[in-house]
Design a protein around this motif. Structure first.
Motif, PDB file in Angstrom:
ATOM      1  N   VAL A  71      98.958 -31.626   7.965  1.00 32.40           N
ATOM      2  CA  VAL A  71      98.746 -30.928   8.582  1.00 32.40           C
ATOM      3  C   VAL A  71      99.512 -31.225  10.337  1.00 32.40           C
ATOM      4  CG1 VAL A  71      96.571 -31.168   9.888  1.00 32.40           C
ATOM      5  CG2 VAL A  71      96.331 -30.816   7.646  1.00 32.40           C
ATOM      6  N   LYS A  72     100.192 -32.296  10.175  1.00 33.90           N
ATOM      7  CA  LYS A  72     100.709 -32.803  11.822  1.00 33.90           C
ATOM      8  C   LYS A  72     102.392 -31.913  11.676  1.00 33.90           C
ATOM      9  CE  LYS A  72     103.021 -36.699  14.177  1.00 33.90           C
ATOM     10  NZ  LYS A  72     103.321 -38.196  14.257  1.00 33.90           N
ATOM     11  N   GLN A  74     102.261 -29.113  10.438  1.00 28.46           N
ATOM     12  CA  GLN A  74     101.884 -27.589  10.209  1.00 28.46           C
ATOM     13  C   GLN A  74     101.556 -27.121  11.854  1.00 28.46           C
ATOM     14  OE1 GLN A  74      98.477 -26.246   7.675  1.00 28.46           O
ATOM     15  NE2 GLN A  74     100.439 -26.341   6.092  1.00 28.46           N
ATOM     16  N   LYS A  75     100.907 -28.419  13.121  1.00 27.90           N
ATOM     17  CA  LYS A  75     100.620 -28.100  13.929  1.00 27.90           C
ATOM     18  C   LYS A  75     102.056 -28.070  14.712  1.00 27.90           C
ATOM     19  CE  LYS A  75      96.122 -30.308  13.724  1.00 27.90           C
ATOM     20  NZ  LYS A  75      95.588 -31.399  13.820  1.00 27.90           N
ATOM     21  N   VAL A  76     103.012 -28.994  14.549  1.00 23.06           N
ATOM     22  CA  VAL A  76     103.554 -29.523  15.534  1.00 23.06           C
ATOM     23  C   VAL A  76     105.026 -27.617  15.208  1.00 23.06           C
ATOM     24  CG1 VAL A  76     106.351 -30.447  15.559  1.00 23.06           C
ATOM     25  CG2 VAL A  76     104.929 -31.775  15.321  1.00 23.06           C
ATOM     26  N   TYR A  77     105.184 -27.392  14.078  1.00 23.87           N
ATOM     27  CA  TYR A  77     105.518 -25.932  14.395  1.00 23.87           C
ATOM     28  C   TYR A  77     104.767 -24.502  14.903  1.00 23.87           C
ATOM     29  CZ  TYR A  77     107.231 -21.554  11.785  1.00 23.87           C
ATOM     30  OH  TYR A  77     107.475 -20.287  12.075  1.00 23.87           O
ATOM     31  N   LYS A  78     104.208 -24.984  15.410  1.00 21.84           N
ATOM     32  CA  LYS A  78     102.185 -23.410  15.486  1.00 21.84           C
ATOM     33  C   LYS A  78     102.914 -24.040  17.210  1.00 21.84           C
ATOM     34  CE  LYS A  78      98.042 -21.894  15.823  1.00 21.84           C
ATOM     35  NZ  LYS A  78      96.515 -22.099  15.044  1.00 21.84           N
ATOM     36  N   SER A  79     103.299 -25.714  17.509  1.00 19.30           N
ATOM     37  CA  SER A  79     102.982 -25.115  18.886  1.00 19.30           C
ATOM     38  C   SER A  79     104.214 -25.083  18.848  1.00 19.30           C
ATOM     39  CB  SER A  79     102.722 -26.980  19.358  1.00 19.30           C
ATOM     40  OG  SER A  79     103.911 -27.397  20.690  1.00 19.30           O
ATOM     41  N   TYR A  80     105.619 -25.042  18.998  1.00 15.89           N
ATOM     42  CA  TYR A  80     106.787 -24.635  18.841  1.00 15.89           C
ATOM     43  C   TYR A  80     106.876 -23.339  18.504  1.00 15.89           C
ATOM     44  CZ  TYR A  80     112.168 -22.481  18.376  1.00 15.89           C
ATOM     45  OH  TYR A  80     112.693 -21.821  17.628  1.00 15.89           O
ATOM     46  N   THR A  82     104.697 -21.240  19.560  1.00 16.09           N
ATOM     47  CA  THR A  82     103.476 -20.847  20.909  1.00 16.09           C
ATOM     48  C   THR A  82     104.257 -21.115  22.171  1.00 16.09           C
ATOM     49  OG1 THR A  82     101.336 -21.718  19.255  1.00 16.09           O
ATOM     50  CG2 THR A  82     101.072 -21.706  21.309  1.00 16.09           C
TER      51      THR A  82
END
Length: 330
Positions: A71-72, A74-80, A82
């Protein structure tokens, strides 16, 4: 104390690792390896998997920790993603804003902006002429030998839509012979000439063939530098490789910056690179894998002179481009 420590110690002998089964997907892109050899006939051979059974992954960590890590990630990748999207939006917004300002300036200075009933002062007429002339004269202050757009293509540069200059000139001749008191663009789009439809250039072609004028950000994608004697696109780092059967054009700006792109008649031409501004040299070329093979000192938009072509040759020599095997077509 020793007894307490023995009680607190974790005995791993009776612990069995959690078995996770991951369903793997095979990609042929990952199964191809490049085998290089001294032989020029070396070919790429795909490597096929020897075993297509499910891959078993063992981890001493509990499933909850593995899920949390996933999950972490995925969040880092999604933040990138964005942040990357926001950055791209900023670039696009800046480019559109630049174009909007440029369009408004030209529209305000264009004769089609005014109604024929509205009186216009001499000061206003000179102001419009100055704005339109600035478009085609951009860059002249940096190079006295620079070449402006050919006269018949001035109409293209000052037209807010940048309709193809050759087509506009056909309608300009009709307007000139009509001795109309209406300004040309007003006559063409709104006035007495709006119903004129020429066989050699129908209205559909006139409105459809609009030359792409690049803004500062767009222009950067066409900038070419010389590295180790080869032509390389500055932004992407890829070698200039012209496509067989198509025409590739170049311009050298008054600041000695080289731009190269594929010509598309009626849509992308020499005037596209510098948005109608003056050039030091212009023409056609052929290059494969960055190696220059042929050049033509020809441009219908700029009509470069022999002196302009010598400037381009000097630019190539200064950047250590080998011209021994370059074919010069005249």
């Amino acid at each position: 104390v020793n007894e307490i420590n023995r009680k607190n110690n974790i005995n791993l002998k009776n612990c069995e690792p959690i078995k996770l089964v991951l369903q793997t997907m095979l990609s042929f892109k990952d199964l191809v390896r490049n085998h290089e050899s001294d032989d020029d006939d070396a070919k790429r051979k795909p490597v096929t998997p020897s075993d297509s059974e499910d891959f078993k992954f063992f981890s001493p960590l509990p499933v909850s920790e593995l899920d949390a890590a996933a999950v972490k990630l995925q969040k880092v990748y999604k933040s990138y993603r964005t942040r990357r999207s926001l950055a791209d939006c900023a670039v696009v917004a800046e480019e559109l804003w630049w174009k909007a300002l440029d369009f408004v300036a030209l529209k305000r200075s264009s004769v089609s902006f005014f109604g024929v009933e509205k009186p216009e002062t001499a000061v206003s007429r000179w102001a419009r002429a100055r704005t339109r002339a600035a478009r085609v004269g951009k860059g002249l202050s940096k190079d006295e030998k620079a070449q402006k757009l050919a006269l018949q293509h001035w109409l293209e540069a000052i037209d807010p839509r940048h309709r193809y200059g050759h087509n506009l000139h056909l309608y300009y001749d009709v307007w000139f012979e009509s001795e109309s008191v209406q300004p040309f663009f007003y006559w063409l789009d709104i006035g007495d000439g709006k119903e004129v439809n020429l066989d050699e250039c129908p209205r559909t072609n006139l409105q459809r063939q609009c030359i792409k004028y690049l803004g500062p950000k767009e222009r950067a994608a066409y900038e070419v530098i010389v590295e180790n004697g080869k032509l390389v696109y500055k932004c992407s780092g890829s070698l200039v490789d012209t496509v067989e059967g198509s025409k590739w054009i170049f311009v050298l700006s008054t600041t000695k910056t080289l731009y190269i792109g594929q010509k598309k008649k009626g849509f992308f031409q020499h005037s596209s690179f510098l948005a109608g501004g003056a050039i030091t040299a212009a023409g056609r070329l052929v290059a494969h894998q960055g190696v220059l093979e042929a050049i033509w000192p020809y441009s219908g938009h700029y009509h470069p002179t022999e002196e302009n072509f010598r400037e381009f040759i000097a630019f190539l020599e200064d950047n250590v481009v080998d011209l021994a095997n370059v074919k010069v077509c005249t």
